[in-house]
Design an enzyme around this catalytic site. Structure first.
Site, short mmCIF file in Angstrom:
data_model
loop_
_atom_site.label_atom_id
_atom_site.label_comp_id
_atom_site.label_asym_id
_atom_site.label_seq_id
_atom_site.Cartn_x
_atom_site.Cartn_y
_atom_site.Cartn_z
N ASP B 310 0.85 -1.18 0.00
CA ASP B 310 0.00 0.00 0.00
C ASP B 310 0.89 1.23 0.00
O ASP B 310 1.86 1.28 0.74
CB ASP B 310 -0.88 0.00 1.26
CG ASP B 310 -2.06 -0.92 1.08
OD1 ASP B 310 -2.56 -0.99 -0.05
OD2 ASP B 310 -2.47 -1.57 2.07
N ASP B 347 -9.73 22.02 9.92
CA ASP B 347 -9.40 20.72 9.31
C ASP B 347 -8.26 20.09 10.10
O ASP B 347 -7.12 20.54 10.05
CB ASP B 347 -9.00 20.96 7.85
CG ASP B 347 -8.72 19.66 7.12
OD1 ASP B 347 -8.71 18.61 7.78
OD2 ASP B 347 -8.52 19.71 5.91
N ALA B 379 -16.60 11.80 1.93
CA ALA B 379 -16.21 11.04 0.75
C ALA B 379 -17.16 11.36 -0.39
O ALA B 379 -16.82 11.20 -1.56
CB ALA B 379 -16.25 9.55 1.08
N THR B 381 -18.76 14.48 -0.98
CA THR B 381 -18.50 15.77 -1.62
C THR B 381 -17.05 15.92 -2.04
O THR B 381 -16.73 16.66 -2.94
CB THR B 381 -18.81 16.92 -0.65
OG1 THR B 381 -17.97 16.77 0.51
CG2 THR B 381 -20.26 16.88 -0.21
#
Lengths: 566, 683
Positions: B310, B347, B379, B381
């Site tokens: 990953d 944020d 997820a 918008t």
């Protein structure tokens, strides 16, 4: 050792080397069913055989069906030859009025030829009618060699194929090996031998008065035709007792070279074919290199020991090499070369008396056979025998690169190891145990001509030779019920107890998927692999026999050096 | 308390020969002499049988006062030592696991659980809990069993399992819902649905694993055992037939001498250390805080051809950093920076914080507008931002989402920024579009930060023949750039669980073995499909169950170490097998001349080591054979030196050390022992 002596070996090897690639390419075409330059002549015959025998050439067999076909074919062949030998007296082509063979000897002989061994407890000139020679022995010389090649091809297919349930069709491989390889080469070689003076007739033996005034019986018969396949099929059973030492079977230096070449070329070609079929020619050459090194190692020791001669005779003032039991027309080098070549392969033809070699000179053929005849080896059997060692080497050494072992991209797992070790176990079981029985039982010692270590060597040699399906002998060992039965058993299991696991191994490999090769993969085409392969062969193959060999030729050598005799 | 526990948990801080482990292993070595146990190992079983037979001869010697009683006794004693040394090696390897299991077991005490029964809370013991029960766990409580958080979120101290003292968040829903029994809730209250019956919990399985209770031979170990058994049979025949041969030669050998020769020839070195190597391999994985569910998984790790990594967390540090704000034409840089600052004030993601940090450097007003409403990222918008009191709306987010949003509000975004967006994506960055009402202000350049030294690691993997594939949700452009920068061989962009699954199947279809890491429930099928699947301990229960390894530290980079351990394990097996077989040459040269020294004095020529007497020669070989097992225990436990190189280079090196070394070392060793025996007048 002389330069000319070495030149003989080098010229011989250079020719083998030159023939390896063209023959290998040709064999690959033959067994991949492609057209060859012989096809226009042979193909109609091939189709005819398939039609008569009801063979569907497109039908493929899984390993067990292939093995069953081999066994069934061999069983029928055995019954046929046994009956022939037991009834030859009443059958045609018997100008010498030779009698029927006694049962245990016929049993032994039938197995001997069926298994490509050609161990001879009889003398051809007094025990075999021409019909038995031609229709019985020669037939088996052809088909046992062809069967060996067929099995080797099936084993190679097992390595080359992926996710396949089948290994090919035994009947097709057998037929093709016969029609495309053994018959054509034998015809050419037989004619060449005829030209050198090998007899080819149906006459009774001629008795002549010699220059010295004595009477001599000169054998005749269909010799040249049998001589070629004797070598080409690595059979080795002489038409006459003296085998290739006899001037009739092997009259000239050229015929000697030709016979040597015939012994090696099929096996050498098969090694190249292996490289072609597994699509890794370097791997073929790597195997070839290991075999070549073992060949030269064996020859060097044998030649050196024979050229050095016997110190006991040196004490008597007769210096020089050991010429006892050798044809002077061949000399020491050619005799040592022949002895090495005939035991590197499963041939067993001889042009000198191995029993008369020096202790170390005689050790070389002995060890060659104990390794399982994998130095080029018998027609087919050398290749599949060597592949068993390759699998073992890959398994032991392959781990050292940090992956579970892979051979040509296929994982070597439990089943493969099981079959490879089974095949390798056959030799010690069949050589050491019967030798042990013979060495301490009255039956085993009854027909032994020599005492001490040399007598022991003779017993050991007999079982090493029969197990490896070689057929050469140290002599000194007479036939009796014990040896007829015991060597019969070793010949039988020496062949089929290796064939069945070899085919099973191939069947298991054929069913596997191949992992693509990368920089982390263990490969079988490197110099280091050649070294490891030879190490495995010497340690696993030879060390097993070291105690036995030490009590035979090795101690004999030490004692002779000391001045003892027996 | 926490740090102390951690010390106990981390076996790599335990020396190779811990005193308590050695003491217990020494006792176990005798316990393992039970023939029923020895049968599992045919090579060592033969040694034990040989020791037993020679012991009978010693007893007979005592009864008859035989002259060679001392020799028989010495051989018998050293044969028993040989068996004991091999048992000891295995016991030491096992002991390390057992010590670990014990400290785990201390964690697993009975706790009380608050179980919901018919709408009320009932206090039960943890052993009464069954799958499907729902329990309430409050602050300070120990979680009574494995389960999934169904309501609430809490900080959980998982140090008992992972050794990691920093608490982790566990919350209902999503990929961080799994909790493990025995861990402690440090804040808040959660409700947990139990997913494992007592005795089947993670802790139980872990204890069983480290104790080796479930240890089974791996496929390669079985194959190797067959080979060793085959070689043993070969040598049994070679030695057994030597008795009749010696009778023929007029020099009948004693059974003691023949047994001594046999034990020297059969592969006792690898036979005695084989299981220790396997156990130690699993132990080394465990020392990296990875739980392997089987030895088979560790072995498979050595065979891996393709590593699926990953991107986030493995190749890059999980978070991206804002490095640049590119403004649209006619927009002032400070204005854009201010907007970026405002949009990210609330944020809390690392990306958001890095934008705040970047904007601050641009000499802007730092006051926070009153009455502003934060619009969190979703997820759906794919944007986040701020609605100011005066109706101004600021958004930042994925370019197409922001463009659509601007259009929706009547704006007509100019295409000039498209070039920048594409450039950033091509360079491996993440472009965020910044907009205010109907106007696009600029692009924020978020850069992926590669972990240090990853390129070297991938180069090493490549030289070992392992292909690395980066898995990322990024678009192909970004993915290609990062893949190139990191030096991976291939990448899978816009990866969905299905795409990942297909990739694994494709690789496996081509015959390759695949390893991957994963944590989410949607990773579970791929983890199960992969040949080596490492689940993060922070992941879901489903992922952990599908995987064959669990990384307690939840560090995806570990996968590379696991692969290296797997390779090392296989190498060690191969090296010791080679060594063991190569040893036979010297042993022959020691014993054969000694055996026949009487019948054939000229065989003395073969006594190349010039060993003092026949008896000391045989005894020296037997002693060497026993001591070499002890000498190689550290190697078996630690593994052979491992360097990532191409197969042929590794092979050449190991063949030289263990093949050639195996030929030479015993010559020296046997000679040395013989000299010692002579000096001490022991023969």
């Amino acid at each position: 050792m002389t330069i000319t002596g070495w030149l003989q070996a080098l010229v011989f090897f250079a020719i083998v080397l030159a023939l390896t690639k063209p023959l290998g390419l040709y064999f690959a075409r033959v067994f991949e069913g492609e057209r060859t330059w012989l096809s226009p002549v042979v193909e109609p015959l091939e189709r005819l055989i398939y039609r008569i025998c009801g063979i569907d050439p497109a039908h493929e067999m899984p390993w067990y069906a292939y093995a069953l076909a081999v066994l069934a074919f061999s069983l029928v062949g055995f019954v046929y030859l046994y009956v022939l030998l037991r009834t030859q007296r009443w059958l045609p082509l018997n100008p010498q009025h030779i009698g029927n063979m006694e049962p245990s000897l016929a049993w032994n002989t039938a197995i001997s030829f069926l298994t490509n061994t050609n161990w001879q407890f009889y003398s051809g000139e007094t025990a075999m009618s021409y019909l038995s020679q031609m229709a019985g022995l020669a037939w088996h010389n052809f088909v046992s060699a062809a069967a060996g090649v067929a099995i080797a091809v099936a084993v190679v297919r097992g390595i080359a194929r992926t996710s396949s349930a089948t290994l090919g069709n035994f009947w097709v491989d057998l037929t093709r090996a016969l029609l495309y390889i053994f018959v054509p080469i034998s015809i050419v070689a037989g004619l060449a031998l005829c030209a050198q003076g090998v007899p080819q007739n149906f006459n009774a033996y001629t008795t002549v008065r010699t220059v010295e005034g004595g009477l001599q019986t000169i054998t005749g018969g269909p010799m040249a035709s049998q001589e070629a396949i004797k070598e080409l099929g690595t059979n080795g059973g002489g038409f006459v007792n003296a085998n290739s030492a006899s001037p009739n079977e092997n009259p000239t230096p050229f015929s000697n070279l030709l016979e040597l070449l015939l012994i090696f070329i099929v096996a050498a070609g098969l090694v190249y074919m292996y490289g072609v079929m597994v699509r890794n020619r370097r791997a073929g050459w790597a195997m070839f290199a290991a075999m070549s090194l073992l060949f030269f190692g064996g020859f060097t020791v044998a030649y050196w020991a024979e050229a050095a001669g016997n110190p006991l005779i040196h004490h008597l003032g007769a210096l020089g090499g050991n010429l006892e039991g050798k044809e002077v027309r061949f000399g020491i080098a050619a005799s040592a070369l022949f002895a090495t070549v005939t035991t590197d392969t499963s041939c067993g033809a001889v042009n000198a008396m191995h029993d008369s070699f020096t202790a170390l000179g005689g050790l070389v053929p002995l060890v060659n056979m104990q390794l399982g005849e994998i130095v080029f080896g018998g027609a087919g059997s050398g290749l599949y025998g060597m592949i068993m060692f390759v699998v073992l080497t890959v398994f032991i050494a392959g781990l050292m690169v940090g992956r579970t072992p892979e051979f040509m991209g296929k994982k070597i797992e439990r089943r493969e190891v099981q079959f490879a070790i089974l095949a390798v176990l056959v030799t010690p079981v069949l050589v050491l145990i019967p030798t042990a029985i013979a060495a301490v039982t009255p039956a085993g010692l009854a027909t032994l001509n020599n005492a001490g270590p040399h007598g022991f060597s003779e017993i050991l040699y007999a079982f090493s030779s029969t197990n490896a399906n070689n057929g050469s002998a140290f002599a000194g060992l007479g036939p009796n019920l014990f040896y007829n039965v015991a060597t019969g058993i070793t010949m039988l299991f020496g062949r089929f107890a290796v064939i069945v696991p070899a085919l099973a191994l191939a069947g298991s490999l054929a069913g596997k998927r191949a992992i693509p090769e990368g920089p982390g993969t263990f490969t079988t085409d490197s110099g280091i692999f050649v070294a490891l392969l030879m190490g495995t062969i010497v340690i696993v193959g030879a060390l097993t026999f070291l105690p036995a060999d030490a009590l035979g030729p090795i101690v004999e050598h030490l004692l002779v050096a000391q001045g003892s005799t027996f | 308390m926490l740090s102390q526990r951690r010390l106990e948990r981390r076996p790599h801080e335990r020396p190779l020969f811990d005193r308590s482990i050695v003491a217990r292993a020494a006792a176990d070595a005798f316990r393992k002499l039970d023939p029923r146990w020895m049968m599992r190992n045919p090579v060592m079983f033969i040694v034990e049988a040989g020791a037993a037979v020679t012991t009978c001869y010693v007893v007979r010697d005592l009864a008859t006062h035989a002259a060679n009683g001392g020799f028989d006794f010495a051989i018998a004693a050293w044969l028993w030592f040989t068996v004991l040394f091999a048992n000891f090696a295995e016991a030491v390897a096992e002991g390390r696991g057992k010590a670990q299991a014990e400290s785990l077991r201390r964690t697993k005490s009975d706790t009380f659980a608050k179980r919901w029964t018919n709408g009320t809370i009932e206090i039960v013991t943890s052993t009464q809990l069954r799958k499907g029960d729902v329990v309430r766990v409050e602050i300070g409580d120990v979680i009574p069993g494995d389960g999934e958080v169904v309501r609430g979120a809490a900080m959980v101290d998982e140090s008992a399992i992972t050794g990691e003292s920093a608490p982790v968040v566990r919350e209902a829903g999503g990929d961080r819902s799994a909790v493990t029994g025995g861990t402690r809730v440090l804040s808040d209250t959660i409700e947990v649905k139990i997913t494992a019956n007592p005795g089947e919990t993670f802790l139980d399985r872990m204890i069983a694993l480290v104790e080796g209770a479930q240890r089974q031979k791996t496929p390669n170990e079985i194959a190797l055992s067959i080979l060793l058994a085959g070689l043993t049979i070969v040598f049994v025949i070679a030695v057994a037939t030597l008795l009749p041969y010696s009778i023929y030669a007029g020099s009948r050998q004693t059974i003691t001498v023949l047994i001594a020769l046999l034990i020297c020839l059969i592969p006792t070195t690898i036979g005695g250390l084989l299981s220790a190597i396997g156990i130690a391999g699993m132990d080394r994985v465990m020392q990296r805080n990875v739980l392997a569910m089987s030895g088979r998984a560790v072995e498979a790790a050595g065979d891996v051809d393709t590593l699926l990594l990953d991107k986030t967390g493995t190749i890059t540090l999980g978070n991206r950093h804002a490095t640049e704000i590119i403004t649209a034409d006619g927009v002032e840089a400070r204005d854009a920076a201010r907007a970026a600052y405002l949009s990210s004030l609330s944020d809390e993601t690392p990306e958001g914080r890095s934008i705040v940090l970047l904007a601050r450097g641009a000499d802007i007003e730092l006051d926070e507008p009153a009455g502003a409403a934060f619009v969190p990222f979703s997820a759906y918008t794919r944007m986040s931002g701020l609605d100011l009191h005066d109706g101004t709306m600021i958004r930042k987010g994925s370019p197409d989402a922001v463009l659509a949003w601007v259009r929706e509000h009547g704006g007509e975004p100019s295409p000039e920024l498209a070039g920048h967006v594409e450039r950033i994506a091509r360079a491996g960055g993440t472009p965020l579009l910044l907009a205010r009402n109907t106007c696009v202000l600029g692009v924020i350049y978020l850069k992926d930060i590669l972990k240090p030294n990853m390129r070297e690691r991938f180069d090493r993997l490549r030289s070992m023949g392992i292909r690395t594939v980066m898995i990322t949700g990024d678009n192909p452009l970004t993915a290609a750039a990062i893949a190139q920068e990191a030096g991976v061989d291939d990448f899978l962009a816009e990866a969905t669980p299905e795409a990942k699954m297909n990739l694994i199947k494709r690789e496996q279809g081509a015959g390759r073995l695949v390893a991957m890491t994963g944590d989410g429930t949607n990773d579970a099928p791929a983890l199960a499909q992969a040949d080596v699947g490492v689940a993060m301990n922070s992941g879901t229960q489903a992922a952990k169950e599908a995987a064959n390894m669990v990384d307690l530290d939840s560090d995806p980079t570990k996968l590379i170490e696991v692969v290296e351990i797997g390779k090392q394990l296989l190498m060690t097996r191969g090296a010791l097998t080679t060594f063991s077989i190569a040893n036979d040459v010297a042993k022959y040269f020691a014993i054969l001349p000694a055996m026949f020294a009487v019948a054939y004095p000229s065989m003395e020529v073969l006594n190349v080591m010039r060993l003092a007497t026949p008896q000391s020669a045989i005894l020296s070989a037997v002693i060497f054979n026993a001591l070499v097992i002890v000498a190689l225990i550290p190697l078996a436990l630690r593994g052979v030196k491992y360097e990532p190189k191409g197969a042929n280079a590794v092979l050449r090196e190991n063949a030289l050390i263990y093949g050639l070394g195996g030929l030479i070392v015993p010559f020296l060793g046997i000679k040395l022992i013989d000299m010692l025996l002579s000096v001490l007048h022991l023969t």
